[in-house]
Design a protein around this motif. Structure first.
Motif, PDB file in Angstrom:
ATOM      1  N   ALA A  51       5.080  -2.247  -3.232  1.00 27.80           N
ATOM      2  CA  ALA A  51       4.884  -0.795  -3.217  1.00 27.80           C
ATOM      3  C   ALA A  51       5.697  -0.078  -4.297  1.00 27.80           C
ATOM      4  N   LEU A  52       6.236  -0.830  -5.256  1.00 27.93           N
ATOM      5  CA  LEU A  52       7.168  -0.242  -6.228  1.00 27.93           C
ATOM      6  C   LEU A  52       6.502   0.792  -7.124  1.00 27.93           C
ATOM      7  N   ARG A  53       5.233   0.619  -7.404  1.00 25.76           N
ATOM      8  CA  ARG A  53       4.527   1.607  -8.235  1.00 25.76           C
ATOM      9  C   ARG A  53       4.100   2.762  -7.343  1.00 25.76           C
ATOM     10  N   ARG A  54       4.945   3.739  -7.259  1.00 26.26           N
ATOM     11  CA  ARG A  54       4.812   4.789  -6.235  1.00 26.26           C
ATOM     12  C   ARG A  54       3.537   5.614  -6.383  1.00 26.26           C
ATOM     13  N   ASP A  55       3.030   5.747  -7.606  1.00 29.18           N
ATOM     14  CA  ASP A  55       1.866   6.602  -7.829  1.00 29.18           C
ATOM     15  C   ASP A  55       0.542   5.864  -7.662  1.00 29.18           C
ATOM     16  N   SER A  56       0.589   4.621  -7.210  1.00 33.52           N
ATOM     17  CA  SER A  56      -0.630   3.824  -7.065  1.00 33.52           C
ATOM     18  C   SER A  56      -1.008   3.689  -5.601  1.00 33.52           C
ATOM     19  N   ALA A  57      -2.160   4.280  -5.239  1.00 33.29           N
ATOM     20  CA  ALA A  57      -2.641   4.171  -3.854  1.00 33.29           C
ATOM     21  C   ALA A  57      -3.021   2.733  -3.525  1.00 33.29           C
ATOM     22  N   VAL A  58      -3.543   2.005  -4.525  1.00 35.78           N
ATOM     23  CA  VAL A  58      -3.950   0.615  -4.303  1.00 35.78           C
ATOM     24  C   VAL A  58      -2.735  -0.255  -3.976  1.00 35.78           C
ATOM     25  N   ALA A  59      -1.632  -0.064  -4.713  1.00 30.40           N
ATOM     26  CA  ALA A  59      -0.412  -0.832  -4.460  1.00 30.40           C
ATOM     27  C   ALA A  59       0.169  -0.498  -3.089  1.00 30.40           C
ATOM     28  N   THR A  60       0.129   0.765  -2.712  1.00 32.76           N
ATOM     29  CA  THR A  60       0.645   1.176  -1.396  1.00 32.76           C
ATOM     30  C   THR A  60      -0.184   0.549  -0.282  1.00 32.76           C
ATOM     31  N   GLU A  61      -1.499   0.522  -0.466  1.00 32.09           N
ATOM     32  CA  GLU A  61      -2.375  -0.111   0.532  1.00 32.09           C
ATOM     33  C   GLU A  61      -2.077  -1.602   0.640  1.00 32.09           C
ATOM     34  N   ALA A  62      -1.887  -2.247  -0.503  1.00 28.52           N
ATOM     35  CA  ALA A  62      -1.580  -3.685  -0.498  1.00 28.52           C
ATOM     36  C   ALA A  62      -0.260  -3.947   0.222  1.00 28.52           C
ATOM     37  N   ALA A  63       0.735  -3.076  -0.003  1.00 26.87           N
ATOM     38  CA  ALA A  63       2.033  -3.236   0.649  1.00 26.87           C
ATOM     39  C   ALA A  63       1.909  -3.084   2.160  1.00 26.87           C
ATOM     40  N   MET A  64       1.077  -2.133   2.605  1.00 26.11           N
ATOM     41  CA  MET A  64       0.880  -1.937   4.042  1.00 26.11           C
ATOM     42  C   MET A  64       0.211  -3.155   4.676  1.00 26.11           C
ATOM     43  N   LYS A  65      -0.810  -3.694   4.006  1.00 21.38           N
ATOM     44  CA  LYS A  65      -1.476  -4.896   4.536  1.00 21.38           C
ATOM     45  C   LYS A  65      -0.496  -6.063   4.598  1.00 21.38           C
ATOM     46  N   TYR A  66       0.270  -6.225   3.548  1.00 22.16           N
ATOM     47  CA  TYR A  66       1.253  -7.304   3.486  1.00 22.16           C
ATOM     48  C   TYR A  66       2.283  -7.156   4.594  1.00 22.16           C
ATOM     49  N   PHE A  67       2.737  -5.927   4.816  1.00 21.61           N
ATOM     50  CA  PHE A  67       3.763  -5.674   5.833  1.00 21.61           C
ATOM     51  C   PHE A  67       3.240  -5.982   7.234  1.00 21.61           C
ATOM     52  N   VAL A  68       2.048  -5.481   7.558  1.00 23.72           N
ATOM     53  CA  VAL A  68       1.511  -5.656   8.909  1.00 23.72           C
ATOM     54  C   VAL A  68       1.252  -7.142   9.196  1.00 23.72           C
ATOM     55  N   LEU A  69       0.560  -7.816   8.265  1.00 20.79           N
ATOM     56  CA  LEU A  69       0.257  -9.228   8.483  1.00 20.79           C
ATOM     57  C   LEU A  69       1.514 -10.093   8.402  1.00 20.79           C
ATOM     58  N   GLY A  70       2.448  -9.717   7.508  1.00 21.57           N
ATOM     59  CA  GLY A  70       3.705 -10.461   7.393  1.00 21.57           C
ATOM     60  C   GLY A  70       4.549 -10.348   8.645  1.00 21.57           C
ATOM     61  N   ALA A  71       4.570  -9.162   9.254  1.00 22.15           N
ATOM     62  CA  ALA A  71       5.331  -8.969  10.495  1.00 22.15           C
ATOM     63  C   ALA A  71       4.741  -9.826  11.614  1.00 22.15           C
ATOM     64  N   MET A  72       3.413  -9.903  11.661  1.00 19.87           N
ATOM     65  CA  MET A  72       2.766 -10.726  12.685  1.00 19.87           C
ATOM     66  C   MET A  72       3.108 -12.207  12.483  1.00 19.87           C
ATOM     67  N   ALA A  73       3.071 -12.656  11.219  1.00 15.58           N
ATOM     68  CA  ALA A  73       3.391 -14.062  10.934  1.00 15.58           C
ATOM     69  C   ALA A  73       4.844 -14.380  11.242  1.00 15.58           C
ATOM     70  N   SER A  74       5.744 -13.439  10.944  1.00 23.34           N
ATOM     71  CA  SER A  74       7.157 -13.641  11.277  1.00 23.34           C
ATOM     72  C   SER A  74       7.348 -13.748  12.784  1.00 23.34           C
ATOM     73  N   GLY A  75       6.556 -12.949  13.528  1.00 23.28           N
ATOM     74  CA  GLY A  75       6.612 -13.032  14.984  1.00 23.28           C
ATOM     75  C   GLY A  75       6.148 -14.387  15.486  1.00 23.28           C
ATOM     76  N   PHE A  76       5.072 -14.913  14.896  1.00 25.26           N
ATOM     77  CA  PHE A  76       4.606 -16.260  15.244  1.00 25.26           C
ATOM     78  C   PHE A  76       5.716 -17.289  15.047  1.00 25.26           C
ATOM     79  N   LEU A  77       6.331 -17.245  13.860  1.00 24.70           N
ATOM     80  CA  LEU A  77       7.353 -18.229  13.531  1.00 24.70           C
ATOM     81  C   LEU A  77       8.551 -18.111  14.475  1.00 24.70           C
ATOM     82  N   LEU A  78       8.989 -16.879  14.723  1.00 23.14           N
ATOM     83  CA  LEU A  78      10.150 -16.679  15.586  1.00 23.14           C
ATOM     84  C   LEU A  78       9.856 -17.124  17.016  1.00 23.14           C
ATOM     85  N   TYR A  79       8.652 -16.826  17.483  1.00 19.96           N
ATOM     86  CA  TYR A  79       8.290 -17.242  18.842  1.00 19.96           C
ATOM     87  C   TYR A  79       8.256 -18.762  18.940  1.00 19.96           C
TER      88      TYR A  79
END
Length: 497
Positions: free
Chosen positions: A148-176
């Motif tokens: 999400a470093l390129r603050r003026d890019s909606a595409v980058a922000t969307e990619a960061a959100m997808k990465y965050f949501v799916l990454g959090a779920m995967a981290s939960g799988f691993l921790l469980y």
């Protein structure tokens, strides 16, 4: 009481942590739009850390520190050295790109990259479930911010959100999954977990239940099917310099955490997790190569290429134990071939993305395959480097990608199992299908008319590093023995303890 060995085990990590903080403070006073002082300090830090890791690795010693929570061995030190070099190459290629897109208003690119690398180091050195997880979280949280470093890019922000949501779920799988294994074995220490499982006094069903979640979490980090959904979107949406970062050094750390958890800790359950890896490998080879054919965006195509390439890595990882028997030679061949594959893949991916970054200019991303039309007429050198990378990823001799695929296939066939031989045949067929989209890029560069007559220019350091990177892909294909022997020795020393 903390002894000297404990401090010795984490000296590179301490240097990296202290310098990341120092660079963040120094950057506050930097006025240059290119962040020259920050960049120079970062590169010096990475060079020192890489030299330290190479020195540690060359001694071949293995030692444990901090109450057995940290391990320093040849495999881990070489992977950390290669990851550091990959980050250095990323910053060399990416600095002009980032400056053109106003991503260097602050020093976040450099400090977040260093903190991500620190997370990789902790992952690679972890000998305890909590340490592994802390390293993983440091890497992933820093990576979310980088996307999400390129603050003026909606595409980058969307990619960061997808990465965050799916990454959090995967981290939960691993921790469980890790919590289930802890509940079954009563220990967070990987060595103690191995001993408890090997003793055979634990309910197998509980362990397998936890193992499923652990493998799912690890598969996400590698981008394996069916946990691959984030890879094409994040690779395409993130700024190209961040895509280059995500596709190189973190893959080495993901390989290390798989070895630490599945091989060092859960090897007695190899029959179970090898079957899971086989399913993941088949899916990754199938989806990665078939979906890559229809892509017109080069970054998205390389994302599906990554998924397919990780299928080969998992084929290497799943061929070490045959019928529950741990044979030293088979284990060495299997895991060293997987390590060799992922190291050479990172090398090739870096060169390919280096050319993409080189062709990009202010207001123009150069990420469509059509943007490479007639590149040979504009710059034969960079067209040649890109062609070498495409041929290597396709597995065409005499490039290093061919030898990497061959070493994995040899490990599979050497097991003598009919299923493994069938998998080897399937992998070759999928590679032939995947060769289409790699060769299409070469065809566009050499046989299509150029869209522009603009000459390709680059700073001297970018030209030098990119040329050396492309040359290594060719040289290591002709003379692969040195790197293969290094990987084999590192695996043997790591497993010996």
């Amino acid at each position: 009481m903390i002894d000297n060995i404990s401090w010795l085990a984490i000296y590179p990590e301490l240097v990296l942590l202290v310098m990341a903080c120092v660079i963040a403070l120094v950057d506050l006073g930097v006025k240059s739009s290119q962040r020259t002082a920050t960049y120079v300090l970062t590169m010096l830090t990475l060079a020192v850390v890489a030299a330290m890791q190479a020195m540690y690795a060359s001694t071949g010693n293995t030692f444990y520190g901090w109450g057995n929570m940290i391990v320093s061995d040849a495999m881990g030190n070489w992977l950390k050295c290669f990851a550091t070099l990959a980050v250095m190459v990323t910053l060399v290629y990416g600095r002009p790109y980032a400056a053109d897109r106003d991503m260097l208003r602050g020093g976040e690119l450099f400090t977040l990259t260093l903190l991500s690398l620190l997370g990789m180091f902790v992952m690679i050195s972890g000998n305890n479930f909590l340490v592994l997880y802390l390293g993983l979280e440091l890497l992933t949280l820093s990576s979310y911010a980088l996307v999400a470093l390129r603050r003026d890019s909606a595409v980058a922000t969307e990619a960061a959100m997808k990465y965050f949501v799916l990454g959090a779920m995967a981290s939960g799988f691993l921790l469980y999954g890790l919590s289930m294994i802890y509940g079954a074995t009563g220990s967070l220490d990987i060595g103690q977990v191995f001993k408890a499982i090997n003793g055979g006094q634990i309910r197998h069903q509980v362990l397998v239940f936890g193992l499923v979640f652990v493998v799912a979490g690890l598969a996400f980090k590698l981008g394996a099917v069916p946990f691959h959904m984030w890879v094409p979107d994040v690779y395409q949406g993130a700024p190209s310099v961040i895509t280059l970062f995500l596709g190189t050094a973190p893959e080495l750390a993901a390989f290390a955490i798989i070895i630490r958890l599945l091989v060092d800790g859960l090897l007695p359950l190899a029959i179970d997790w090898q079957q899971m890896l086989a399913v993941l490998a088949i899916g990754s080879l199938l989806v990665g190569n078939l979906a890559g054919i229809v892509q017109t965006n080069l970054k998205r195509m390389l994302a599906y290429s990554t998924i397919g390439q990780m299928g080969f890595v998992m084929l290497g990882l799943m061929s070490g134990v045959v019928h529950g028997n741990v044979d030293a030679t088979a284990v060495e061949n299997a895991y060293s071939s997987a390590m060799f594959y992922i190291v050479t893949y990172v090398l090739t991916f870096a060169a390919a993305f280096g050319v993409i970054l080189l062709l990009a200019r202010e207001g123009f991303e150069s990420e469509e395959i059509a943007d490479f039309a007639g590149l040979n007429q504009r710059s034969p050198l960079y067209a040649g480097i890109m062609a070498i990378c495409m041929f290597s990823l396709a597995g065409i001799p005499p490039l290093v990608g061919f030898y990497a695929k061959l070493s994995v296939l040899q490990a599979l066939v050497a097991s003598g199992q009919g299923f493994h031989i069938a998998l080897a045949v399937f992998a070759v067929m999928m590679s032939l299908i995947g060769a289409f989209y790699y060769l299409r890029v070469v065809k566009v560069m050499y046989f299509d008319a150029p869209l522009t007559a603009t000459r390709v220019t680059a700073p001297l350091q970018v030209r030098v590093v990119l040329t050396a990177n492309g040359a290594l892909v060719l040289i290591l294909g002709i003379l692969p023995g040195g790197l293969m022997a290094l990987c084999a020795d590192a695996i043997v020393r790591a497993l010996a303890t």
